[in-house]
Design an enzyme around this catalytic site. Structure first.
Site, PDB file in Angstrom:
ATOM      1  N   GLY A   1       0.801  -1.218   0.000  1.00 16.03           N
ATOM      2  CA  GLY A   1       0.000   0.000   0.000  1.00 16.03           C
ATOM      3  C   GLY A   1       0.829   1.260   0.000  1.00 16.03           C
ATOM      4  O   GLY A   1       0.494   2.242   0.657  1.00 16.03           O
TER       5      GLY A   1
ATOM      6  N   ASN B  55       1.571   3.424  -2.435  1.00 19.15           N
ATOM      7  CA  ASN B  55       1.357   4.470  -3.433  1.00 19.15           C
ATOM      8  C   ASN B  55       0.846   5.765  -2.811  1.00 19.15           C
ATOM      9  O   ASN B  55       0.831   6.806  -3.470  1.00 19.15           O
ATOM     10  CB  ASN B  55       0.379   4.001  -4.516  1.00 19.15           C
ATOM     11  CG  ASN B  55      -0.985   3.663  -3.956  1.00 19.15           C
ATOM     12  OD1 ASN B  55      -1.142   2.586  -3.400  1.00 19.15           O
ATOM     13  ND2 ASN B  55      -1.964   4.545  -4.083  1.00 19.15           N
TER      14      ASN B  55
ATOM     15  N   GLY C 100      -0.276   7.863   1.337  1.00 21.95           N
ATOM     16  CA  GLY C 100      -0.418   7.828   2.786  1.00 21.95           C
ATOM     17  C   GLY C 100       0.804   7.349   3.531  1.00 21.95           C
ATOM     18  O   GLY C 100       1.951   7.597   3.149  1.00 21.95           O
TER      19      GLY C 100
ATOM     20  N   GLY D 203       2.026   4.408   3.789  1.00 19.71           N
ATOM     21  CA  GLY D 203       2.862   3.488   3.020  1.00 19.71           C
ATOM     22  C   GLY D 203       3.856   4.198   2.138  1.00 19.71           C
ATOM     23  O   GLY D 203       5.019   3.785   2.010  1.00 19.71           O
TER      24      GLY D 203
ATOM     25  N   SER E 162      -3.950  -0.323  14.670  1.00 18.56           N
ATOM     26  CA  SER E 162      -4.673   0.934  14.825  1.00 18.56           C
ATOM     27  C   SER E 162      -4.967   1.146  16.299  1.00 18.56           C
ATOM     28  O   SER E 162      -4.948   0.195  17.104  1.00 18.56           O
ATOM     29  CB  SER E 162      -5.992   0.881  14.028  1.00 18.56           C
ATOM     30  OG  SER E 162      -6.823   1.984  14.321  1.00 18.56           O
TER      31      SER E 162
ATOM     32  N   TYR F 227     -13.800  -2.712  10.769  1.00 19.68           N
ATOM     33  CA  TYR F 227     -12.452  -2.143  10.700  1.00 19.68           C
ATOM     34  C   TYR F 227     -11.678  -2.440  11.979  1.00 19.68           C
ATOM     35  O   TYR F 227     -10.526  -2.905  11.935  1.00 19.68           O
ATOM     36  CB  TYR F 227     -12.517  -0.636  10.466  1.00 19.68           C
ATOM     37  CG  TYR F 227     -11.154   0.010  10.435  1.00 19.68           C
ATOM     38  CD1 TYR F 227     -10.305  -0.170   9.355  1.00 19.68           C
ATOM     39  CD2 TYR F 227     -10.695   0.780  11.503  1.00 19.68           C
ATOM     40  CE1 TYR F 227      -9.035   0.396   9.322  1.00 19.68           C
ATOM     41  CE2 TYR F 227      -9.434   1.364  11.487  1.00 19.68           C
ATOM     42  CZ  TYR F 227      -8.607   1.168  10.393  1.00 19.68           C
ATOM     43  OH  TYR F 227      -7.352   1.723  10.384  1.00 19.68           O
TER      44      TYR F 227
END
Length: 304
Positions: free
Chosen positions: A17, A19, A21, A23, A147, A170
């Site tokens: 991930g 691409n 944020g 990451g 998280s 989530y």
């Protein structure tokens, strides 16, 4: 202010991930420190744009883009097999990618609820499939992003076939990530591996993860959740990436360690308190067994 990252020259890292944020900034931090970084992304075009951003900041960096869709276990298998064919040791795996707060229930290509399917099951399968490369490295690390929003694991409704709740799904997926990071540490210790398995959380980072999730429902957000997320203290995506970069690189980390912002939601990275629900070894072991069953990927089937 970014942490000082030790020299990572001669190391190979995979960041999922990456691409956008956290990451993107994790990949940037590792690349800037000299690591060869593979940006594992669902959409190659977006990955190439992100790679150009990193190269603009660090022209000498070695950054590559490969496709990985964590919501499709055949894509996970293909990515891992390609990497194993390269024959190189994998020093760092950062399980960063995620989807968040899908207003209605969606499924992965394999019929798993999208949030736990992507955030946990996809990373579980990826990590196990990459273990042969990780165990070739002298001191490999696996960092799994959790998280501060955690919900209990309901084994009777793991895939939310009934009573779907966006926030609950989530939070359950993120507790699964934390439990996985700690169970992998136990497995590594039991088997005498040099691998360190660590957890991290970004606090409240200003990224596009919430908006990306709502795109599956035509961009319709859950208004109360969106407002709550926006008005709480938050920091940049770069700052949100610092705990996982810290876990991936710093010499003072410990097996099964958990790292997050100093003030919970914001701040420099520091060891974080593991909530009681993240310490339950019996739940973690049962979750591992369920993950093996549902993904079809198990330790015993691997050539380790």
């Amino acid at each position: 202010m970014a942490i000082q990252v030790p020299n990572q020259s001669e190391k190979l890292a995979v960041v999922t991930g990456s691409n956008s944020g956290t990451g993107l900034w994790a990949a940037d931090g590792l690349a800037a420190a000299g690591a060869t970084v593979i940006m594992a992304v669902r959409t190659v075009e977006k990955g190439e744009r992100a790679r150009r951003e990193i190269m603009d900041r660090h022209p000498e960096a070695d950054v590559r883009v490969r496709r990985l869709d964590l919501a499709d276990l055949s894509s996970v298998k293909e990515f891992a097999e390609d990497l194993l064919r390269d024959g190189k040791p994998l020093d760092i795996l950062v399980n960063n990618a995620g989807v968040m707060m899908l207003p209605t229930r969606h499924e992965t290509a394999d019929g798993l609820e999208m949030q736990i399917g992507t955030n946990f099951f996809g990373h579980f399968a990826l990590t196990l499939r990459l273990l042969p490369a990780l165990l070739k490295a002298p001191a490999p690390r696996v960092v799994t992003m959790s998280s501060s929003n955690l919900r209990d694991i309901d084994f009777n409704n793991l895939n939310w076939e009934r009573d779907y709740d966006a926030n609950g799904a989530y939070g359950q997926s993120k507790l699964a990530d934390l439990l996985f990071s700690r169970q992998l540490a136990r497995v590594a210790d039991q088997r005498g591996w040099s691998l360190l398995s660590l957890g991290a959380h970004p606090g409240n980072a200003s990224t596009s993860i919430y908006d990306n999730g709502t795109q599956l429902d035509g961009g319709k957000p859950i208004l109360a959740l969106r407002i709550g997320w926006k008005i709480t203290p938050r920091h940049s995506a770069e700052a949100g990436a610092q705990p996982e970069v810290y876990a991936a690189t710093q010499p003072d980390v410990v097996q099964a360690g958990y790292y997050g912002p100093r003030f919970g939601l914001v701040g420099r990275p520091t060891p974080a308190k593991v909530p009681d629900k993240g310490k339950d070894a019996r739940v973690a072991e049962r979750l591992w067994q369920e993950a093996e069953r549902l993904t079809g990927v198990s330790l015993e089937a691997l050539d380790l």
